[in-house]
Design an enzyme around this catalytic site. Structure first.
Site, short mmCIF file in Angstrom:
data_model
loop_
_atom_site.label_atom_id
_atom_site.label_comp_id
_atom_site.label_asym_id
_atom_site.label_seq_id
_atom_site.Cartn_x
_atom_site.Cartn_y
_atom_site.Cartn_z
N ALA A 61 172.08 102.55 106.95
CA ALA A 61 171.85 101.72 107.30
C ALA A 61 170.44 101.29 108.11
CB ALA A 61 172.37 102.11 108.79
N GLY A 106 175.52 104.90 105.01
CA GLY A 106 176.97 103.32 105.43
C GLY A 106 176.87 103.04 104.00
N GLU A 109 180.13 105.30 102.42
CA GLU A 109 181.22 104.69 103.69
C GLU A 109 181.85 103.13 102.61
OE1 GLU A 109 180.76 106.75 107.09
OE2 GLU A 109 178.54 105.18 107.11
N GLU A 129 173.40 111.79 107.49
CA GLU A 129 173.60 111.33 108.63
C GLU A 129 173.22 112.48 109.10
OE1 GLU A 129 176.03 107.65 107.15
OE2 GLU A 129 175.76 110.47 106.66
#
Length: 255
Positions: A61, A106, A109, A129
């Site tokens: 992110a 991300g 993911e 994270e």
């Protein structure tokens, strides 16, 4: 644009293009959702490749952007974030991730949303994270644990550590490891095998597996049974069985 979608020979490539690290800011997230939905609708797209370019898949992110969000803002944004990735996971066609360099947070993911993952030998994957005082928020706690099992997923999520391609392969986080220069072409080769396959049967197979993973086995078997019977109404089923009887297995042409 920060994300592109190009179609060639039935294969759509959803390409992240936000140098230098393909940070997944709000604009990128929204564009991913838009293009994933387009890929699902387009009849000229039979398979999809997720790709970040030769150097990096996506390093996660946009932390600078996220830092400015308070709780109220993230309550709203978190749903949109998940929906953008879920749109990729729900593309009703085979999806392969071509992972080069970093696929973190991300980025990891997003790769988890694919049906198959081909990684470069220089790839590094992980869910860091926790090192920010957070947890994965784009499906990582759910898709990762379903893919590699809860204890292995917890190890990666609890520690935030990065894993190199070979360890990712041993964990089941990726499905193949190839030289970095060959990742995209290998992904195209995987997708090309399916481009001429039976569209509805491939969709049925994907939806049956995915739905079964999200429910109990009896419900999953019902989904499978309904799709299996329904495919007997398709031209592809007729074509495939006729070819098998007349020519032998594996020779049917569905286009």
């Amino acid at each position: 644009m920060t994300v592109h979608f190009e179609v060639s020979e039935g294969i759509g490539t959803l390409r992240l293009d936000r140098p230098p690290m393909n940070a997944l800011n709000v604009a990128v997230q929204d564009r991913i959702k838009e293009l994933a939905e387009e890929a699902g609708r387009r009849e000229d797209v039979r398979a999809v490749i997720l790709y970040g370019g030769e150097k990096v898949f996506a390093a996660g992110a946009d932390i600078k952007e996220m830092r400015d969000m308070d709780h109220a803002a993230m309550v709203v944004r978190a749903r949109a974030l998940q929906e953008s990735f879920t749109a990729v996971a729900r593309i009703p066609k085979p999806v392969v991730a071509a992972v080069t360099g970093y696929a973190l947070g991300g980025g990891c993911e997003l790769a988890l949303c694919a049906d198959y993952r081909i990684a470069a030998d220089n790839a590094k994957l992980g869910q860091p994270e926790i090192l920010l005082g957070l947890i994965p928020g784009a499906g990582g706690t759910q898709r990762l644990s379903r893919l590699i099992g809860p204890s292995r997923a917890k190890d990666l999520i609890f520690t935030g550590r990065q894993v190199r391609a070979e360890e990712a392969l041993s964990l089941g986080l990726v499905d193949r490891v190839v030289p970095a220069a060959e990742v995209y072409e290998e992904a195209r080769a995987w997708a090309a095998r399916l481009v001429r396959g039976p569209v509805l049967a491939l969709r049925a197979a994907k939806e049956s597996v995915d739905a079964g993973l999200e429910t109990d086995i009896e419900t999953g078997l019902t989904v499978e049974r309904n799709w299996f019977a329904g495919l007997f109404a398709t031209e592809d089923r007729e074509r495939g069985m006729r070819s098998f009887v007349e020519e032998g297995p594996g020779k049917a042409k569905f286009l």
